[in-house]
Design a protein around this motif. Structure first.
Motif, PDB file in Angstrom:
ATOM      1  N   TYR A  45     -35.801   8.658  -8.610  1.00 39.69           N
ATOM      2  CA  TYR A  45     -36.486   8.698  -9.899  1.00 39.69           C
ATOM      3  C   TYR A  45     -37.897   9.254  -9.785  1.00 39.69           C
ATOM      4  O   TYR A  45     -38.376   9.939 -10.690  1.00 39.69           O
ATOM      5  N   LEU A  46     -38.586   8.948  -8.704  1.00 38.73           N
ATOM      6  CA  LEU A  46     -40.005   9.296  -8.598  1.00 38.73           C
ATOM      7  C   LEU A  46     -40.263  10.793  -8.603  1.00 38.73           C
ATOM      8  O   LEU A  46     -41.318  11.236  -9.064  1.00 38.73           O
ATOM      9  N   ASP A  47     -39.331  11.592  -8.071  1.00 34.50           N
ATOM     10  CA  ASP A  47     -39.567  13.036  -8.078  1.00 34.50           C
ATOM     11  C   ASP A  47     -38.538  13.796  -8.905  1.00 34.50           C
ATOM     12  O   ASP A  47     -38.533  15.024  -8.919  1.00 34.50           O
ATOM     13  N   HIS A  54     -36.079  21.908 -13.561  1.00 30.31           N
ATOM     14  CA  HIS A  54     -37.514  22.075 -13.313  1.00 30.31           C
ATOM     15  C   HIS A  54     -38.365  21.692 -14.515  1.00 30.31           C
ATOM     16  O   HIS A  54     -38.038  22.016 -15.665  1.00 30.31           O
ATOM     17  N   ARG A  55     -39.454  20.995 -14.235  1.00 30.34           N
ATOM     18  CA  ARG A  55     -40.326  20.498 -15.299  1.00 30.34           C
ATOM     19  C   ARG A  55     -41.335  21.534 -15.785  1.00 30.34           C
ATOM     20  O   ARG A  55     -41.711  21.527 -16.961  1.00 30.34           O
ATOM     21  N   THR A  56     -41.813  22.411 -14.929  1.00 29.67           N
ATOM     22  CA  THR A  56     -42.837  23.363 -15.372  1.00 29.67           C
ATOM     23  C   THR A  56     -42.241  24.704 -15.799  1.00 29.67           C
ATOM     24  O   THR A  56     -42.901  25.488 -16.463  1.00 29.67           O
ATOM     25  N   ILE A  57     -40.995  24.981 -15.406  1.00 28.70           N
ATOM     26  CA  ILE A  57     -40.248  26.142 -15.904  1.00 28.70           C
ATOM     27  C   ILE A  57     -39.007  25.557 -16.576  1.00 28.70           C
ATOM     28  O   ILE A  57     -37.967  25.372 -15.948  1.00 28.70           O
ATOM     29  N   PRO A  58     -39.074  25.230 -17.855  1.00 28.44           N
ATOM     30  CA  PRO A  58     -38.093  24.331 -18.484  1.00 28.44           C
ATOM     31  C   PRO A  58     -36.651  24.816 -18.463  1.00 28.44           C
ATOM     32  O   PRO A  58     -35.730  24.017 -18.544  1.00 28.44           O
ATOM     33  N   GLY A  59     -36.413  26.135 -18.383  1.00 28.50           N
ATOM     34  CA  GLY A  59     -35.030  26.614 -18.398  1.00 28.50           C
ATOM     35  C   GLY A  59     -34.405  26.721 -17.031  1.00 28.50           C
ATOM     36  O   GLY A  59     -33.284  27.219 -16.900  1.00 28.50           O
ATOM     37  N   LEU A  60     -35.072  26.242 -15.986  1.00 29.27           N
ATOM     38  CA  LEU A  60     -34.667  26.523 -14.604  1.00 29.27           C
ATOM     39  C   LEU A  60     -33.934  25.345 -13.965  1.00 29.27           C
ATOM     40  O   LEU A  60     -34.423  24.217 -13.981  1.00 29.27           O
ATOM     41  N   LEU A  68     -41.391  34.099  -8.496  1.00 27.74           N
ATOM     42  CA  LEU A  68     -42.772  34.316  -8.033  1.00 27.74           C
ATOM     43  C   LEU A  68     -43.232  33.217  -7.076  1.00 27.74           C
ATOM     44  O   LEU A  68     -44.215  33.390  -6.359  1.00 27.74           O
ATOM     45  N   LYS A  69     -42.522  32.090  -7.051  1.00 29.54           N
ATOM     46  CA  LYS A  69     -42.930  30.954  -6.231  1.00 29.54           C
ATOM     47  C   LYS A  69     -41.947  30.736  -5.084  1.00 29.54           C
ATOM     48  O   LYS A  69     -40.736  30.890  -5.272  1.00 29.54           O
ATOM     49  N   PRO A  70     -42.437  30.344  -3.920  1.00 29.46           N
ATOM     50  CA  PRO A  70     -41.513  29.927  -2.859  1.00 29.46           C
ATOM     51  C   PRO A  70     -40.821  28.630  -3.245  1.00 29.46           C
ATOM     52  O   PRO A  70     -41.320  27.874  -4.093  1.00 29.46           O
ATOM     53  N   ILE A  71     -39.681  28.365  -2.650  1.00 31.72           N
ATOM     54  CA  ILE A  71     -38.893  27.196  -3.036  1.00 31.72           C
ATOM     55  C   ILE A  71     -39.665  25.903  -2.817  1.00 31.72           C
ATOM     56  O   ILE A  71     -39.538  24.948  -3.586  1.00 31.72           O
ATOM     57  N   SER A  72     -40.518  25.843  -1.792  1.00 31.46           N
ATOM     58  CA  SER A  72     -41.311  24.629  -1.548  1.00 31.46           C
ATOM     59  C   SER A  72     -42.289  24.372  -2.683  1.00 31.46           C
ATOM     60  O   SER A  72     -42.515  23.228  -3.083  1.00 31.46           O
ATOM     61  N   SER A  73     -42.868  25.435  -3.253  1.00 27.17           N
ATOM     62  CA  SER A  73     -43.794  25.265  -4.375  1.00 27.17           C
ATOM     63  C   SER A  73     -43.066  24.848  -5.638  1.00 27.17           C
ATOM     64  O   SER A  73     -43.578  24.047  -6.431  1.00 27.17           O
ATOM     65  N   LEU A  74     -41.860  25.383  -5.827  1.00 30.46           N
ATOM     66  CA  LEU A  74     -41.070  24.986  -6.987  1.00 30.46           C
ATOM     67  C   LEU A  74     -40.828  23.481  -6.976  1.00 30.46           C
ATOM     68  O   LEU A  74     -41.022  22.797  -7.985  1.00 30.46           O
ATOM     69  N   LYS A  75     -40.406  22.974  -5.832  1.00 32.96           N
ATOM     70  CA  LYS A  75     -40.112  21.532  -5.752  1.00 32.96           C
ATOM     71  C   LYS A  75     -41.389  20.711  -5.873  1.00 32.96           C
ATOM     72  O   LYS A  75     -41.404  19.665  -6.538  1.00 32.96           O
ATOM     73  N   HIS A  76     -42.474  21.156  -5.257  1.00 29.93           N
ATOM     74  CA  HIS A  76     -43.739  20.420  -5.324  1.00 29.93           C
ATOM     75  C   HIS A  76     -44.233  20.319  -6.769  1.00 29.93           C
ATOM     76  O   HIS A  76     -44.637  19.243  -7.229  1.00 29.93           O
ATOM     77  N   ASP A  77     -44.211  21.432  -7.507  1.00 27.87           N
ATOM     78  CA  ASP A  77     -44.685  21.421  -8.892  1.00 27.87           C
ATOM     79  C   ASP A  77     -43.823  20.513  -9.760  1.00 27.87           C
ATOM     80  O   ASP A  77     -44.332  19.779 -10.618  1.00 27.87           O
ATOM     81  N   HIS A  78     -42.527  20.579  -9.546  1.00 18.82           N
ATOM     82  CA  HIS A  78     -41.611  19.737 -10.310  1.00 18.82           C
ATOM     83  C   HIS A  78     -41.843  18.255 -10.024  1.00 18.82           C
ATOM     84  O   HIS A  78     -41.965  17.440 -10.946  1.00 18.82           O
ATOM     85  N   SER A  79     -41.931  17.896  -8.745  1.00 17.02           N
ATOM     86  CA  SER A  79     -42.104  16.490  -8.366  1.00 17.02           C
ATOM     87  C   SER A  79     -43.443  15.944  -8.832  1.00 17.02           C
ATOM     88  O   SER A  79     -43.554  14.758  -9.183  1.00 17.02           O
ATOM     89  N   ALA A  80     -44.476  16.799  -8.852  1.00 24.53           N
ATOM     90  CA  ALA A  80     -45.798  16.351  -9.287  1.00 24.53           C
ATOM     91  C   ALA A  80     -45.770  15.885 -10.745  1.00 24.53           C
ATOM     92  O   ALA A  80     -46.434  14.898 -11.110  1.00 24.53           O
ATOM     93  N   VAL A  81     -44.990  16.557 -11.586  1.00 23.66           N
ATOM     94  CA  VAL A  81     -44.893  16.146 -12.991  1.00 23.66           C
ATOM     95  C   VAL A  81     -44.215  14.784 -13.091  1.00 23.66           C
ATOM     96  O   VAL A  81     -44.680  13.892 -13.811  1.00 23.66           O
ATOM     97  N   TRP A  82     -43.099  14.607 -12.370  1.00 25.42           N
ATOM     98  CA  TRP A  82     -42.406  13.319 -12.416  1.00 25.42           C
ATOM     99  C   TRP A  82     -43.284  12.199 -11.871  1.00 25.42           C
ATOM    100  O   TRP A  82     -43.292  11.083 -12.420  1.00 25.42           O
ATOM    101  N   ASN A  83     -44.036  12.456 -10.820  1.00 27.52           N
ATOM    102  CA  ASN A  83     -44.955  11.436 -10.301  1.00 27.52           C
ATOM    103  C   ASN A  83     -45.998  11.056 -11.343  1.00 27.52           C
ATOM    104  O   ASN A  83     -46.380   9.885 -11.470  1.00 27.52           O
ATOM    105  N   HIS A  84     -46.473  12.051 -12.084  1.00 28.50           N
ATOM    106  CA  HIS A  84     -47.447  11.791 -13.146  1.00 28.50           C
ATOM    107  C   HIS A  84     -46.831  10.913 -14.236  1.00 28.50           C
ATOM    108  O   HIS A  84     -47.456   9.958 -14.720  1.00 28.50           O
ATOM    109  N   LEU A  85     -45.592  11.221 -14.608  1.00 30.17           N
ATOM    110  CA  LEU A  85     -44.929  10.425 -15.643  1.00 30.17           C
ATOM    111  C   LEU A  85     -44.745   8.975 -15.204  1.00 30.17           C
ATOM    112  O   LEU A  85     -44.944   8.043 -15.987  1.00 30.17           O
ATOM    113  N   TRP A  86     -44.381   8.767 -13.947  1.00 34.05           N
ATOM    114  CA  TRP A  86     -44.108   7.417 -13.455  1.00 34.05           C
ATOM    115  C   TRP A  86     -45.376   6.635 -13.123  1.00 34.05           C
ATOM    116  O   TRP A  86     -45.294   5.464 -12.723  1.00 34.05           O
TER     117      TRP A  86
END
Length: 608
Positions: free
Chosen positions: A145-147, A169-175, A296-314
């Motif tokens: 749940y956290l990420d 993905h949270r920052t690219i909503p259609g992804l 435009l983003k490496p896969i590690s950045s995609l996951k980091h950006d996505h997880s950061a939003v979920w961490n913020h929500l929780w």
């Protein structure tokens, strides 16, 4: 068989043994029989040992994969489900979503898009990519749940395993992102089939191949377009872009192989068929642009950006002590429900393409909280806490939650998206309400029979409040309040507000729980000291006393699952049986003594 026939048969058998079976043969037969009895079980175990060893290796492989999640699962921050589920597991639906689309995590699942309040309109696109495994294997799924990521593991013999990661993905909503890793520790090269469904031709209005720039050069992507009917008069234009994946994955000995599968989806609002032709190109362009943004983003950045939003929500949430009472709502169901509601709620504030005006509008909605939450606390609302094991059940629960929050004064927070919905849900758990310059805790003292911790409640956009309910050893509940952060001074008072306002700070301050007649809120918080001093004259109560201790049998019910104070029912049944047996024994002893005395009396005086 007649007796004479049995006797004759026995005589013939004896004669045959005497003529044909020697003493040596008989000895050898006995010896062989004894050896079989002695060595037979070991030989049988030897034959079955390879399968047992294989099963043990598969179990050990799965245990190694899941070990890192056990701590989070024990805190209900993740949910682990084996296939099939084990006895003590919660079979909640593995699901990813970001408010634009949702997807159950299984190969046959179709993408779901918005239809009213929920993601309940099915699109005939099955985007899940999976590696085909033959033979026996073990499988488990983890929803973290956290990420906001779903992990799936498959383990086979010889230590081969597959790790899947899925997230909307949270920052690219259609992804939709799928990461697949196959590890082959054996000495044999493997070629594994990769399964990926294409949209049905009956649905497609067109299908094209395009080339997009990515790391390492250009690659081909499939563009699919179609429509979904909302009703007889309206339809939705759909466009999806997906990366090409290999049909065969080569995994060399003592090595691993990876697949990164990206998919994007875009769709229009419901419209008439006449409007469709003018909008389909715009929808296609939006899906292609989302894929370009992802590349435009490496896969590690995609996951980091996505997880950061979920961490913020929780960062806002509720902790609650576990209850063994029948039908009690515990942390695992609370977190699973929040996860599913948030997965179907967009977060406009966190979208990469959001401009300053959009973010300002979200913050404005978050600030207008008056009237939220205006009903009794939702931990008592049975209709909001249902099973989450199927997609239809998940959609029903999410719809009820969003409708309840909207109609109970939290419409502005719901409008703010995921940031507002998580705040509204946590407010509703305790009947917390923003009302005319203050926040009040509206929960009856008799309902405070479990420890509660309301974390990072937003008071405006610059202050966060933590409120805790602690049931002490004497069964009295007390309140603790602290500021997580603040931009001004805040004050609090307990029920009735007869005492002077207490200034809050980062350290927890204790408040008693008071019972008023008539019943009012048990806690008030505000940044306006004068407003709080005026409350004592505006809260008209006849009587204010410290709330009585909670009844022991109620506390015992939650702590132990029954009213008998911590000891199991079997203990009390055993005590009852012992008491009955003791009294029967005592009765028998008295009876025997009485009967013996009577017999002696008759023996002594029976003959005159």
């Amino acid at each position: 068989m007649p007796r004479m026939d049995r006797f004759e048969l026995f005589k013939r058998l004896k004669r045959y043994i005497e003529l044909h079976v020697t003493k040596r043969t008989l000895f050898l037969a006995i010896l062989v029989f004894g050896l079989l009895l002695y060595f037979g079980p070991g030989v049988a175990r030897w034959f079955y040992r390879p399968q047992e060893v294989v099963d043990d290796l598969v179990e050990r492989c799965m245990e190694d994969r899941l070990t890192s999640f056990y701590s989070e699962a024990s805190e209900y921050d993740a949910n682990i489900v084996h296939s099939p589920p084990m006895e003590d597991e919660h079979g909640y639906l593995p699901y990813v979503g970001n408010g634009v689309f949702g997807l159950p995590v299984n190969y046959e699942a179709k993408i779901m898009i918005r239809n009213g309040r929920t993601l309940s309109l099915e699109v005939p696109i099955r985007p899940i990519v999976t590696v085909s495994l033959s033979g026996k294997f073990s499988e488990a799924t983890v929803v973290r749940y956290l990420d906001g990521v779903v992990y799936r593991y498959q383990c086979m013999r010889l230590g081969l395993y597959v790790k899947y990661q899925y997230y909307a993905h949270r920052t690219i909503p259609g992804l939709l992102v799928q990461e697949i890793k196959v590890v082959n520790p054996s000495d044999v090269n493997l070629n594994l089939d990769v399964l990926h469904s294409s949209p049905p031709n009956s649905w497609l209005s067109s299908s094209d191949t395009i080339r997009l720039q990515q790391a390492g050069g250009q690659a081909e992507y499939q563009v699919s377009k179609g429509v979904v009917n909302v009703d007889s008069d309206r339809l939705i234009s759909i466009a999806a872009v997906s990366s090409t994946v290999p049909s065969i994955l080569e995994v060399k000995a003592r090595s691993h192989a990876n697949i990164i599968a990206l998919s994007t989806i875009a769709y229009s609002k419901p419209m008439s068929s006449d409007e469709y032709y003018s909008s389909k190109n715009a929808v296609e362009s939006l899906a292609i642009q989302s894929m370009k943004d992802a590349l435009l983003k490496p896969i590690s950045s995609l996951k980091h950006d996505h997880s950061a939003v979920w961490n913020h929500l929780w960062s806002t949430g509720l902790s609650i002590s576990n209850s063994l009472a029948a039908g009690a709502v515990n942390g695992h169901l609370i977190n699973a429900t929040m996860y599913h509601v948030l997965s179907q709620t967009p977060s406009q504030y966190h979208v990469d393409s959001a401009n300053a005006s959009t973010r300002a509008q979200v913050m404005k909605s978050l600030a207008y909280t008056d009237g939220c939450y205006s009903s009794y606390h939702t931990l008592q609302a049975d209709n909001l806490w249902k099973d989450l094991s199927t997609l239809s059940e998940v959609n029903n629960v999410v719809s009820r939650w969003l409708l309840t929050l909207e109609k109970q004064g939290c419409h502005n927070l719901v409008k703010a998206g995921a940031l507002g919905v998580v705040q509204a849900m946590v407010l509703s758990f305790g009947g917390l309400r923003f009302s005319n310059q203050h926040l009040e805790l509206n929960i009856h003292p008799k309902d405070l029979h479990r420890d509660l911790d309301f974390r990072r409640l937003s008071y405006g956009n610059s202050s966060h409040v933590n409120i805790s309910v602690v049931v002490q050893e004497d069964n009295h509940a007390v309140l603790y309040v602290a500021l997580d952060r603040s931009d001004k001074n805040y004050y609090a008072c307990d029920g009735g507000c007869l005492d002077k306002p207490v200034q809050l700070g980062p350290d927890r301050i204790q408040f008693p729980v008071k019972l008023t007649e008539p019943v009012t809120a048990i806690l008030y918080i505000t940044y306006d000291r004068q407003h709080m001093e005026d409350l004592r004259h505006a809260i008209h109560v006849k009587e204010i006393v410290e709330a009585p201790a909670l009844e022991h049998h109620v506390i015992a019910l939650h702590k132990h699952g029954h009213h008998l104070g911590g000891l199991p029912n079997l203990f009390w049944v055993s005590i009852g049986v012992l008491i009955v047996v003791f009294h029967l024994f005592l009765f028998k002893l008295i009876y025997n003594e009485y009967k013996g005395s009577s017999d002696k009396f008759r023996a002594r005086y029976g003959k005159l």
